[in-house]
Design an enzyme around this catalytic site. Structure first.
Site, mmCIF file in Angstrom:
data_model
loop_
_atom_site.group_PDB
_atom_site.id
_atom_site.type_symbol
_atom_site.label_atom_id
_atom_site.label_comp_id
_atom_site.label_asym_id
_atom_site.label_seq_id
_atom_site.Cartn_x
_atom_site.Cartn_y
_atom_site.Cartn_z
ATOM 1 N N GLU A 1 2.441 1.974 -3.410
ATOM 2 C CA GLU A 1 1.320 2.544 -4.589
ATOM 3 C C GLU A 1 1.129 4.067 -4.089
ATOM 4 O O GLU A 1 1.030 4.673 -5.123
ATOM 5 C CB GLU A 1 0.029 1.640 -3.958
ATOM 6 C CG GLU A 1 -1.320 2.517 -4.556
ATOM 7 C CD GLU A 1 -2.228 2.787 -3.529
ATOM 8 O OE1 GLU A 1 -2.686 4.029 -3.409
ATOM 9 O OE2 GLU A 1 -2.882 1.919 -3.059
ATOM 10 N N HIS A 2 1.588 4.461 -2.851
ATOM 11 C CA HIS A 2 1.463 5.899 -2.679
ATOM 12 C C HIS A 2 2.898 6.440 -3.293
ATOM 13 O O HIS A 2 2.936 7.590 -3.815
ATOM 14 C CB HIS A 2 1.628 6.201 -1.195
ATOM 15 C CG HIS A 2 0.197 6.340 -0.661
ATOM 16 N ND1 HIS A 2 -0.238 7.416 0.274
ATOM 17 C CD2 HIS A 2 -0.791 5.354 -0.472
ATOM 18 C CE1 HIS A 2 -1.587 7.208 0.383
ATOM 19 N NE2 HIS A 2 -2.021 5.895 0.189
ATOM 20 N N HIS B 1 0.827 -1.096 -0.063
ATOM 21 C CA HIS B 1 0.021 0.074 0.034
ATOM 22 C C HIS B 1 0.861 1.340 -0.046
ATOM 23 O O HIS B 1 0.635 2.184 -0.630
ATOM 24 C CB HIS B 1 -1.104 0.089 1.273
ATOM 25 C CG HIS B 1 -1.887 1.117 1.550
ATOM 26 N ND1 HIS B 1 -2.314 1.576 2.421
ATOM 27 C CD2 HIS B 1 -2.521 1.905 0.420
ATOM 28 C CE1 HIS B 1 -3.099 2.399 2.239
ATOM 29 N NE2 HIS B 1 -3.287 2.642 1.020
ATOM 30 N N GLU C 1 -4.880 8.061 6.382
ATOM 31 C CA GLU C 1 -5.982 7.046 5.658
ATOM 32 C C GLU C 1 -6.357 5.848 6.666
ATOM 33 O O GLU C 1 -7.589 5.699 6.589
ATOM 34 C CB GLU C 1 -5.185 6.322 4.377
ATOM 35 C CG GLU C 1 -6.102 5.638 3.434
ATOM 36 C CD GLU C 1 -5.505 5.285 2.218
ATOM 37 O OE1 GLU C 1 -6.424 4.319 1.526
ATOM 38 O OE2 GLU C 1 -4.451 5.593 1.863
#
Length: 999
Positions: free
Chosen positions: A95-96, A92, A173
């Site tokens: 992905e950022h 994750h 998030e």
């Protein structure tokens, strides 16, 4: 970014926020859908297998789209299952990080800035075994955007300096996800998997796993990110879908040129298919009790089955879910509703990685219970097991399978278009899952009836293989266990012996449960009707009298056998008091409940209906194939005319409404909106006042008296668009007036509020969050412009569009204040303004510091505006003109826009073309002066802060939400005037007249 781990949650319809319009252009994308998939396969270059000699991806699809918005999506066959054990959330995080500039385009926020300048948007998501990136942009900039985007997969910078900042975005998030009961259920469920199974990993990642612990263990996160990218971001794991107006030859040429440098390491793809049966553990087949964040009772029954993806042509779980989720006579929910034990039921597999992957497939049945249903949850589970046993006994039914197959085929054949960015996202993922001939249909159609495949899945859905999860606020204080990552309170126990023994034996079937009868609502006539009046570009009023009017437009553009019918039944009694608003919500909820069973067959036959308790009236919406649509509309009006509320049903919904209001108020963003509108809109009743009114107690007699009063005096305003003639359309209004027999309004009812004129100084209203222990806070800084005309509203949209990327860059990327930061153009009952909002965590920043950072951003933005080049100004104007000039993607989009004009009684159906004309005449000086005018001495500025509840309280998790607690400002904002009594503050202010934006 977003994690694609979600399951549908249930809620009861509550009053919407009226017509306080919010405009954010990042979501406004338009396109025209492709021709049928069969035509694509007849084109030579439509499906090209690209081999490894290109160093690139396995398959691509090109679509020829006659539109100005283009889109692309890329799916990589790797996700959070591949996270290393010592760095949870790395997939994750990567992905950022890949979006933080590339060697060819090193600017950290350059891609977002490029897209915003050219009317585009982007997003990405990390799932268990896949990661998807997607963007859209104006077509003429598509090739350049593709090149910029491809560099993230060729040579991303992933600057070491950016790591700590972007960890904060990932952590924000995670913090925003923590108060979500659906995410909490998933994390708790994942923890039941075998210890070495990837499902037990913490897929989100946060500051603890990606920053604090790695530092303690001397793990070099930067080095590990690069290693992960090199190992897994490989061309042969990737699938790409691009959609644009260019020829297929041109698209192929661009893709070869741009993507051929994506590295291919030739290593085997991550494969977890040998880790089957992860939930065959002693922890499964138990009763778990969980304390939810929201006030809700819910029972979730879950089975972990062998992976079902290979059966996509049969879709056995879809067949079973269709029957489990049926709401007609003889269904589980029908029985539960009659007993007043349940409000809603969802069943099936959500097809996210959490629910379906190469190691297992979930089948879940989630039931929203009433207080009485919660007390009888074992009986509820027994009813579910009886229904499943009936399905197992009867075996798969070809008639029912073919009925579902026909409904799905009709919907596919006449489907409305989707945004290109959504479409390419779906396709690139399908390319990972299905053979090429099924890329476009594999997730939508039911191809073949194979009873043996369905039977195998059905036989596994037995009580002894099921896990029970029971959510209730009543569990507070009884749940000693804590889930590691989200802190969810839970307990575990064996299923009661009585029920365990009963379910292990040959228990009786329930004679009241049976299969659904043949569906009479399935359309069979798809003829396109001939117009019986001249075609028009915009809706025209074809009926008008003192009890109502009807707007009509025949569809001759999309040419599909579908229609939309919408009515607004305006009443003077709704806004009289908070009590009336509550009674109105109750009325609509019970009406929806009464309709659930008789209208369900229409619902599954792709005839959709929705009843909304609007600010000033009841909104009825129906849409779908026009053939049987009048039957559904008339059914709704019949039930409205003959409304009744049984005492037990009334009690059930009154109790549920308390929970609904509570669940709204514990969300900081909802509370902030409630407070802002309570200050701005005169005579508005807040959700807190409605909550207090329902606590004070209501009776069935009061409800029936309200309904009688509501139905006695109305004004019915309608819109019909699609495949109906004008004569047929008139029948809808005629049916409403004939059936309801209401009188005309004695006084005109405004469909908007009057708005207060804020003083020419800075005011702050700071309130305590109503969600105990939730670290999330919200700051909104609002500037009021006043009642303005169409030109100034368009000028404000242009300003906000200019502001979006610098706002994101300053407040999120550089200052790392929170995951959600955004400017918004505000239309509050016709009064113009703009705001900047930051959702943050009080554990990191206090709200006053956030406000000072917003002020710093606005100062820097002012400097940027003063040095704005003519070219940059023209580019942004062109982008906004093109967004407004985009063709509607589907009939529903056109209807939504026209309905807004009808329901607000403005009737400016050509608003977009007028706004485009205004934009073309705007100057840079006008825009700069407009912004500076809001920043000068005489500005009307209102800040609303929702500050988190202090932790450490020994009281209940469920705090008091029937009153606001006002907080003083800290010394950082010492010069600001604070509001501690909203009524006292607003009573001294002038009111703007009612205002509509008509010219």
């Amino acid at each position: 970014s977003r994690l694609k781990h979600s399951f549908s949650s249930t809620s009861i319809q509550s009053t919407t926020d009226g017509y306080n319009l919010t405009i954010q252009y990042i979501t406004q994308v338009h396109h025209t859908f492709l021709f049928s998939f069969l035509q694509i396969f007849h084109l030579d270059l439509s499906l090209l297998p690209f081999h490894c000699d290109l160093g690139y991806v396995g398959y691509m699809i090109f679509q020829l789209i006659l539109q100005i918005i283009s889109a692309a999506a890329l799916c990589i066959g790797v996700g959070s299952f591949s996270d290393p054990n010592d760095l949870p959330g790395l997939a994750h995080f990567l992905e950022h990080m890949v979006f933080m500039g590339s060697e060819k385009y090193p600017s950290e926020n350059g891609f977002d800035a490029f897209l915003k300048k050219h009317g585009g948007s982007d997003n990405a998501s990390t799932d268990c075994e896949r990661t998807i990136f997607q963007f859209d942009v104006q077509r003429k900039r598509f090739k350049e955007a593709l090149d910029r985007w491809a560099q993230f997969f060729i040579c991303p910078l992933m600057i070491e300096d950016a790591i700590d900042r972007e960890v904060e975005a990932v952590d924000s998030e995670y913090q925003l996800a923590k108060p979500s009961d659906s995410h909490r259920k998933e994390m708790l469920f994942g923890s039941l998997a075998k210890p070495n199974h990837p499902m037990s990993k913490f897929c989100w990642g946060n500051a603890q796993t990606l920053k604090t612990e790695p530092k303690e263990k001397n793990i070099n996160v930067y080095k590990r990110l690069r290693e992960f990218w090199k190992r897994y971001y490989s061309a042969h794991y990737m699938t790409l879908a691009v959609q644009s107006k260019e020829s297929l030859d041109t698209l192929e040429e661009w893709v070869r040129e741009i993507f051929s440098q994506v590295p291919n390491n030739g290593k085997p793809k991550p494969d977890f298919s040998d880790q089957l049966s992860p939930f065959e553990t002693p922890a499964f087949n138990k009763l778990y009790r969980m304390v939810p964040v929201r006030k809700v009772h819910a029972l979730t029954i879950t089975w972990a089955l062998p992976p079902q993806e290979k059966h996509y042509r049969v879709k056995p779980l879809h067949y079973i879910a269709w029957l489990i989720g049926h709401e007609g006579t003889g269904s589980i929910l029908s029985m539960l509703r009659r007993k007043c034990w349940a409000l809603a039921l969802f069943g099936g597999n959500s097809e996210t990685g959490f629910d379906q992957n190469t190691t297992y497939s979930i089948f879940s049945i989630s039931i929203t219970l009433t207080d009485e249903g919660f007390q009888n949850f074992y009986e509820v589970a027994h009813l579910v097991f009886q229904y499943l046993k009936m399905l197992q006994t009867l075996g798969p039914q070809q008639r029912i399978y073919e009925e579902i197959q026909k409904i799905e085929a009709n919907e596919f054949h006449y489907q409305e278009q989707t945004d290109p960015i959504e479409y390419v996202e779906d396709i690139c993922e399908n390319m990972q899952l299905f053979p090429k001939e099924d890329f476009l249909t594999g997730d939508q159609l039911m191809f073949e009836f194979k009873p043996e495949v369905i039977s195998v899945a059905l036989k596994l859905l037995t009580p002894e293989k099921a896990n029970l999860l029971l959510l209730s606020p009543e569990h507070e204080g009884q749940c000693p266990l804590r889930e590691k990552w989200f802190g969810t309170q839970y307990s575990v126990e064996d299923i009661q012996q009585h029920w365990r023994e009963l379910w292990a034996g040959d228990f009786d079937l329930n004679p009241s449960l049976h299969l659904p009868a043949e569906n009479k609502f399935i359309a069979t006539d798809f003829t396109l009707k001939t117009s019986d009046c001249p075609d028009t570009e915009y809706p025209v009023r074809i009926m008008n009298n003192d009890r109502g009017c009807l707007w009509y437009k025949k569809d001759n553009k999309f040419k599909i056998p579908k229609a939309y019918v919408r009515f607004h039944l305006i009443s003077p009694v709704i806004q009289k008091s908070p009590k009336n608003l509550v009674l109105f919500d109750l009325f609509v909820n019970i009406l929806v409940h009464n309709l659930a069973e008789p209208a369900y067959e229409a619902d599954v036959a792709q005839l959709e209906y929705k009843l909304v308790a609007g600010e000033h009236g009841l909104v009825i919406k129906v849409k779908g194939f026009n053939h049987k649509l009048p039957l559904l509309f008339n059914l709704i009006v019949d039930y409205l005319a003959d409304f009744s509320a049984a005492p037990d049903v009334f009690s059930m919904f009154a109790e549920q409404l308390k929970k609904t209001y509570f669940n709204i108020l514990i969300k900081p963003e909802k509370l902030g909106k409630d407070v802002r509108l309570l200050i701005l809109e005169h005579s508005r009743w807040s959700t807190i006042q409605k909550y207090q009114a329902v606590l004070d107690g209501l009776s069935v007699d009061e409800l029936m008296e309200f309904v009688s009063s509501f139905k006695s005096e109305l004004y019915a305003e309608g819109l019909v668009q699609g495949n109906f003639t004008s004569t047929e359309s008139m029948g809808f209004l005629q049916y409403v007036t004939d059936k309801l027999q209401f009188k005309k309004l004695s006084v005109e009812v405004p469909v908007l509020f009057r708005v207060v004129e804020l003083p020419q100084k800075h005011h702050l209203c700071k309130v305590k969050s109503l969600n105990k222990g939730d670290a999330n806070s919200e700051v909104t800084v609002y500037y009021q412009s006043g009642p303005k005309n169409l030109r100034e509203h368009t000028l404000m949209e242009l300003l906000v569009m200019h502001m979006e990327e610098p706002c994101f860059d300053f407040l999120r990327t550089k200052e790392t204040l929170g995951y959600h930061v955004y400017p918004t153009c505000r239309n509050t009952s016709g009064v113009l303004g703009f705001s900047v909002t930051v959702e943050t965590q009080a554990t990191k920043f206090n709200t006053e510091l956030v406000e000072t950072k917003i002020e710093e951003f606005l100062v820097s933005f002012g400097e940027k505006m003063n040095s704005l080049s003519d070219e940059a100004f023209k580019t942004q104007v062109t982008a906004l003109v093109k967004l407004k000039g985009c063709e509607d993607t589907h009939l529903g989009e056109e209807v939504d826009r026209n309905w807004t004009e009808v329901v607000t009684q403005q009737f400016v159906f050509d608003r977009l073309s007028r706004e485009i004309d205004a934009l073309k005449l705007m100057t840079k000086a006008e825009l700069v002066n407009w912004f500076m005018g809001h920043r000068g001495e005489g500005n009307r500025k209102l800040s609303v802060h929702v500050q988190e509840e202090e932790e450490g309280s020994k009281m209940s998790l469920y705090g008091e939400v029937s009153k606001l607690t006002f907080l003083p400002a800290s010394t950082l904002l010492a010069s600001v005037t604070t509001i501690t009594d909203i009524q006292a503050f607003t009573s001294t202010l002038n009111l703007y007249p009612y205002h509509k934006i008509l010219k």
